[in-house]
Design a protein around this motif. Sequence first.
Motif, PDB file in Angstrom:
ATOM      1  N   GLU A 180       0.816  -1.212   0.000  1.00 35.24           N
ATOM      2  CA  GLU A 180       0.000   0.000   0.000  1.00 35.24           C
ATOM      3  C   GLU A 180       0.850   1.263   0.000  1.00 35.24           C
ATOM      4  O   GLU A 180       0.354   2.344  -0.331  1.00 35.24           O
ATOM      5  N   ALA A 181       2.124   1.136   0.377  1.00 35.17           N
ATOM      6  CA  ALA A 181       2.995   2.307   0.445  1.00 35.17           C
ATOM      7  C   ALA A 181       3.710   2.590  -0.870  1.00 35.17           C
ATOM      8  O   ALA A 181       4.338   3.641  -1.018  1.00 35.17           O
ATOM      9  N   TYR A 182       3.632   1.673  -1.823  1.00 32.21           N
ATOM     10  CA  TYR A 182       4.246   1.902  -3.130  1.00 32.21           C
ATOM     11  C   TYR A 182       3.304   2.745  -3.994  1.00 32.21           C
ATOM     12  O   TYR A 182       2.105   2.881  -3.714  1.00 32.21           O
ATOM     13  N   ILE A 183       3.853   3.307  -5.058  1.00 33.82           N
ATOM     14  CA  ILE A 183       3.038   4.033  -6.026  1.00 33.82           C
ATOM     15  C   ILE A 183       2.015   3.084  -6.640  1.00 33.82           C
ATOM     16  O   ILE A 183       2.324   1.934  -6.958  1.00 33.82           O
ATOM     17  N   ASN A 184       0.799   3.547  -6.773  1.00 34.04           N
ATOM     18  CA  ASN A 184      -0.258   2.733  -7.396  1.00 34.04           C
ATOM     19  C   ASN A 184      -0.123   2.863  -8.919  1.00 34.04           C
ATOM     20  O   ASN A 184      -0.893   3.559  -9.581  1.00 34.04           O
ATOM     21  N   TYR A 185       0.861   2.173  -9.436  1.00 32.92           N
ATOM     22  CA  TYR A 185       1.241   2.319 -10.841  1.00 32.92           C
ATOM     23  C   TYR A 185       0.129   1.869 -11.785  1.00 32.92           C
ATOM     24  O   TYR A 185      -0.162   2.538 -12.781  1.00 32.92           O
ATOM     25  N   ASN A 186      -0.498   0.770 -11.464  1.00 32.48           N
ATOM     26  CA  ASN A 186      -1.543   0.241 -12.348  1.00 32.48           C
ATOM     27  C   ASN A 186      -2.751   1.166 -12.416  1.00 32.48           C
ATOM     28  O   ASN A 186      -3.375   1.314 -13.472  1.00 32.48           O
ATOM     29  N   TYR A 187      -3.085   1.806 -11.286  1.00 30.95           N
ATOM     30  CA  TYR A 187      -4.226   2.720 -11.292  1.00 30.95           C
ATOM     31  C   TYR A 187      -3.923   3.963 -12.125  1.00 30.95           C
ATOM     32  O   TYR A 187      -4.774   4.457 -12.878  1.00 30.95           O
ATOM     33  N   VAL A 244      -3.064  14.251 -12.475  1.00 30.57           N
ATOM     34  CA  VAL A 244      -2.013  14.984 -11.767  1.00 30.57           C
ATOM     35  C   VAL A 244      -2.287  15.024 -10.277  1.00 30.57           C
ATOM     36  O   VAL A 244      -1.378  14.903  -9.452  1.00 30.57           O
ATOM     37  N   LYS A 245      -3.561  15.177  -9.896  1.00 30.47           N
ATOM     38  CA  LYS A 245      -3.914  15.195  -8.474  1.00 30.47           C
ATOM     39  C   LYS A 245      -3.576  13.859  -7.816  1.00 30.47           C
ATOM     40  O   LYS A 245      -2.963  13.817  -6.728  1.00 30.47           O
ATOM     41  N   ILE A 246      -3.933  12.756  -8.454  1.00 29.81           N
ATOM     42  CA  ILE A 246      -3.633  11.437  -7.895  1.00 29.81           C
ATOM     43  C   ILE A 246      -2.131  11.190  -7.893  1.00 29.81           C
ATOM     44  O   ILE A 246      -1.580  10.597  -6.958  1.00 29.81           O
ATOM     45  N   LEU A 247      -1.449  11.665  -8.934  1.00 32.94           N
ATOM     46  CA  LEU A 247       0.003  11.513  -8.993  1.00 32.94           C
ATOM     47  C   LEU A 247       0.666  12.212  -7.817  1.00 32.94           C
ATOM     48  O   LEU A 247       1.575  11.662  -7.175  1.00 32.94           O
ATOM     49  N   ASP A 248       0.220  13.421  -7.493  1.00 38.38           N
ATOM     50  CA  ASP A 248       0.771  14.142  -6.342  1.00 38.38           C
ATOM     51  C   ASP A 248       0.505  13.397  -5.041  1.00 38.38           C
ATOM     52  O   ASP A 248       1.383  13.298  -4.171  1.00 38.38           O
ATOM     53  N   ASP A 249      -0.705  12.886  -4.901  1.00 38.54           N
ATOM     54  CA  ASP A 249      -1.039  12.134  -3.687  1.00 38.54           C
ATOM     55  C   ASP A 249      -0.151  10.906  -3.541  1.00 38.54           C
ATOM     56  O   ASP A 249       0.314  10.588  -2.431  1.00 38.54           O
ATOM     57  N   GLU A 250       0.077  10.228  -4.649  1.00 41.29           N
ATOM     58  CA  GLU A 250       0.916   9.032  -4.606  1.00 41.29           C
ATOM     59  C   GLU A 250       2.354   9.393  -4.244  1.00 41.29           C
ATOM     60  O   GLU A 250       2.999   8.704  -3.447  1.00 41.29           O
ATOM     61  N   PHE A 251       2.856  10.473  -4.829  1.00 39.17           N
ATOM     62  CA  PHE A 251       4.234  10.847  -4.518  1.00 39.17           C
ATOM     63  C   PHE A 251       4.377  11.275  -3.056  1.00 39.17           C
ATOM     64  O   PHE A 251       5.346  10.900  -2.391  1.00 39.17           O
ATOM     65  N   ASN A 252       3.433  12.067  -2.565  1.00 40.36           N
ATOM     66  CA  ASN A 252       3.502  12.487  -1.164  1.00 40.36           C
ATOM     67  C   ASN A 252       3.444  11.284  -0.231  1.00 40.36           C
ATOM     68  O   ASN A 252       4.140  11.240   0.788  1.00 40.36           O
ATOM     69  N   LYS A 253       2.616  10.307  -0.586  1.00 39.14           N
ATOM     70  CA  LYS A 253       2.531   9.092   0.225  1.00 39.14           C
ATOM     71  C   LYS A 253       3.875   8.364   0.248  1.00 39.14           C
ATOM     72  O   LYS A 253       4.368   7.984   1.323  1.00 39.14           O
ATOM     73  N   VAL A 254       4.470   8.167  -0.922  1.00 38.32           N
ATOM     74  CA  VAL A 254       5.735   7.447  -1.015  1.00 38.32           C
ATOM     75  C   VAL A 254       6.847   8.208  -0.307  1.00 38.32           C
ATOM     76  O   VAL A 254       7.624   7.636   0.471  1.00 38.32           O
ATOM     77  N   ASN A 255       6.919   9.497  -0.541  1.00 39.83           N
ATOM     78  CA  ASN A 255       7.991  10.309   0.023  1.00 39.83           C
ATOM     79  C   ASN A 255       7.935  10.327   1.549  1.00 39.83           C
ATOM     80  O   ASN A 255       8.953  10.142   2.233  1.00 39.83           O
ATOM     81  N   ASN A 256       6.762  10.518   2.111  1.00 28.60           N
ATOM     82  CA  ASN A 256       6.627  10.594   3.568  1.00 28.60           C
ATOM     83  C   ASN A 256       6.806   9.227   4.222  1.00 28.60           C
ATOM     84  O   ASN A 256       7.334   9.131   5.336  1.00 28.60           O
ATOM     85  N   GLU A 285       6.552  16.088   3.972  1.00 32.46           N
ATOM     86  CA  GLU A 285       6.668  17.052   2.890  1.00 32.46           C
ATOM     87  C   GLU A 285       5.528  16.776   1.916  1.00 32.46           C
ATOM     88  O   GLU A 285       5.271  15.630   1.576  1.00 32.46           O
ATOM     89  N   ASN A 286       4.888  17.834   1.463  1.00 36.15           N
ATOM     90  CA  ASN A 286       3.807  17.684   0.498  1.00 36.15           C
ATOM     91  C   ASN A 286       4.069  18.576  -0.708  1.00 36.15           C
ATOM     92  O   ASN A 286       4.440  19.754  -0.556  1.00 36.15           O
ATOM     93  N   TYR A 287       3.888  18.002  -1.888  1.00 41.84           N
ATOM     94  CA  TYR A 287       4.120  18.720  -3.135  1.00 41.84           C
ATOM     95  C   TYR A 287       2.825  18.777  -3.931  1.00 41.84           C
ATOM     96  O   TYR A 287       1.976  17.887  -3.841  1.00 41.84           O
ATOM     97  N   GLN A 288       2.712  19.847  -4.728  1.00 40.15           N
ATOM     98  CA  GLN A 288       1.517  20.026  -5.548  1.00 40.15           C
ATOM     99  C   GLN A 288       1.930  20.465  -6.942  1.00 40.15           C
ATOM    100  O   GLN A 288       2.804  21.329  -7.118  1.00 40.15           O
ATOM    101  N   THR A 289       1.285  19.874  -7.942  1.00 39.05           N
ATOM    102  CA  THR A 289       1.573  20.176  -9.340  1.00 39.05           C
ATOM    103  C   THR A 289       0.472  21.065  -9.909  1.00 39.05           C
ATOM    104  O   THR A 289      -0.719  20.781  -9.711  1.00 39.05           O
ATOM    105  N   THR A 290       0.867  22.125 -10.594  1.00 39.25           N
ATOM    106  CA  THR A 290      -0.106  23.014 -11.250  1.00 39.25           C
ATOM    107  C   THR A 290       0.305  23.209 -12.703  1.00 39.25           C
ATOM    108  O   THR A 290       1.500  23.231 -13.039  1.00 39.25           O
ATOM    109  N   PHE A 291      -0.695  23.339 -13.571  1.00 36.87           N
ATOM    110  CA  PHE A 291      -0.437  23.636 -14.976  1.00 36.87           C
ATOM    111  C   PHE A 291      -0.178  25.130 -15.140  1.00 36.87           C
ATOM    112  O   PHE A 291      -0.839  25.962 -14.507  1.00 36.87           O
ATOM    113  N   LEU A 292       0.782  25.454 -15.991  1.00 37.13           N
ATOM    114  CA  LEU A 292       1.159  26.857 -16.179  1.00 37.13           C
ATOM    115  C   LEU A 292       0.173  27.605 -17.053  1.00 37.13           C
ATOM    116  O   LEU A 292       0.244  28.824 -17.147  1.00 37.13           O
TER     117      LEU A 292
END
Length: 742
Positions: free
Chosen positions: A17-24, A119-131, A98-105
């Motif tokens: 559960e702590a890995y990136i949900n790559y398939n999703y 992008v929202k789910i990608l950020d959530d996954e990265f924050n989960k993995v990083n923390n 640490e929490n990161y957020q991605t925004t389109f320019l």
Amino acid sequence: MKFGKELTSQMVPEWEEAYINYNYLKKILKEISSSQKLKQKHLNPLCFSSQKEKSSKKMSLNRAFSGLTNRHGNYNNDKGKDIEVISVSEIQHDHECENYQTTFLWSLEEGAENELVFVKILDDEFNKVNNFFKAKVEEVALEAKELNKQMDVFIALRLKINGPRSQSSVVPSSSGTSPIPEIQELEELPEGDQSMVSLDVLNNVKINVIPESATSTLRTLLDGTKSKLSFSKEELRNTQIKLKQAFVEFHRKLRVLKSYSFLNQLAFSKIMKKYDKITSRNTLKAYQEMVENSYLGQSDEVIKLMERIEAVFIKHFANGNRRQGMRDLRPRGKRDKHRVTFFVGCFFGCSIALVVAVILTVHARELLQSEGRDQYMTNIFPLYSLFAYVVLHMLMYAGNIYYWKRYRVNYSFIFGFNRNTELGYREILLLSSALSVLTLAAVLSNLEMEMDERTESFQALTELVPLGLVTALVLIIFCPFNIIYRSSRFFLIVYLWHCICAPLYKVTFPDFFLGDQLTSQVQLFRTLEFYVCYYGWGDFKRRTNTCEQSDVYQTLFIFVAVIPYWFRFLQCLRQVCELKDYGQVLNGLKYLSAIVAVITRTIYVQKRGTTMRIIAASSSGVATLYNTYWDVVKDWGLLCKDSRNPWLRDRLILPNKSVYFVAMVLNVILRLAWMQTVLDFHEAPWLHRSMVIFVVACLEIIRRGIWNFFRLENEHLNNVGKFRAFKSVPLPFSYEDGDKEL
């Protein structure tokens, strides 16, 4: 192999559960791709096919040169200039996360809302993995400090026992109280100034006593859980073994953390490349820079710790031999041997041939109509049924291992197996098929129904074949030589001894798991009793015995059946007293109810009577309801009404939910096999009593095999929920004040 499957195969099952949900994330990208194709087709349906061909050619070209022309896989716009599409910023930073957020320019075109979701789910996954990675690194840092303090005491103890020449690298720390510096400085110590050594670290230190024997447990109850250092060489040797185990397990944890970091970084890079290919945007570089600048990408604590641990281990536990030290720290995985598969096929083929030979012999000689049929079924058939119980249990266990592996249940960690010596399902099948060949060959050699008219007896040699097989089986199990999987045999013997000596040993998962297996082999224990009676007091040459007429035998017949349940009851008491787990009181009552049911059913078979039948049926019914509830709800964790999977549980391993309901129904049906006793099915004229007993015993073994899979699945999911993926190795030293850490 595709990266998604490779990622799944290399995941730590308990950390899934702590890995990136790559398939999703891939699933969302497929939806984005589909929506873009539909939109393109809607805007220009005539040119859609030609554009599709050009797009596929362009993607194949990019794929061919991917990683060769551009490290980050950037894509250029029509003017040949790189344009940043996204911006990744840190929105929260503190000591814990640490929490990161991605925004389109710039704003996306109409119909690209699913890209925002991605992008929202990608950020959530990265924050989960990083923390998660950051939290685990902090944990291993604390463990490293504790190991360093343990090494302080160990080296001082070795110096105290073996003298100054045994440790030439001990100098005072900066505080002047401990002779050992931090772990990272151990390899930089000057050689041999023994006048600077201080042994003050040994003051007020006690050695932890882990109850590893019945006598040590009794001593612990009288003297406490810790004892002062005696400065003996045996004490030094034991502490060295424990510390070595702690270092090996700690190094394995560091390797897993390093792999976790690498796999997740690679997964984020892969998924962003796929996103850029589908959307023709330029997002990989910006996101890759964020990943590299985050704690996940920048932290090198794990690598440094690995280097320090390796240096300390090689110096103090491998006598400076780097090759030997690294072999101990990184043991190679066990390799499957083709000859095992070959012999499994040979033995199973021989077993089938022998079964056919037995059937043809019985049919050709018309042995089923022979006068000696009843004599054979009463005296000889129970002797050989013992081996059938063992073979069937091994086959069920081999099937369990196969499906545990297939569905990534980490049974090796749960049981505490050594990964280099554990038995796989092929080895279990090899042993069971070899035993079945020997048993069937013995049956064929002993398949005589009529006595010799001259001597009025059977041949003594063939009548002793079952006893010889049992003796050989026992000798193989207890053989001290390194043959026939010695480490696995000793593992079984150790935990069998723990069951026998309950409650004098600490109860671990293998202890009570083996105890539960023994409760399903009651008929095997009764058969062993019959062996003693038949060959000790019976006339085996004439295939006659008076066992059932003996009061001592009848009493032991009840006692033997109760022993496995009594073992489990005592284990439950130990868990109540040691862990204060009062839920084990109810578990103990479950085994007491089973004891009452077994006793009353056995007495009914021996004494008969309507009153005894009612008592036996009532006690057995109550025990069946109690045990079934405990199996399904407690041991399997099912029948959760508010679960995401109605009447199951939130987490399931098997994809087909109906399997769980079938298993629950089978558990109930197979537990009702005792009804043949009170309903007198064993007196049916078309089926011999010994055969009925044999069939009922086999049904119980099959039920236990099904129980095993779901019990371990539930235990695995509990470990997953708590991210427990490593053994807790007890450390040898502590301060005299039990509340104070070293």
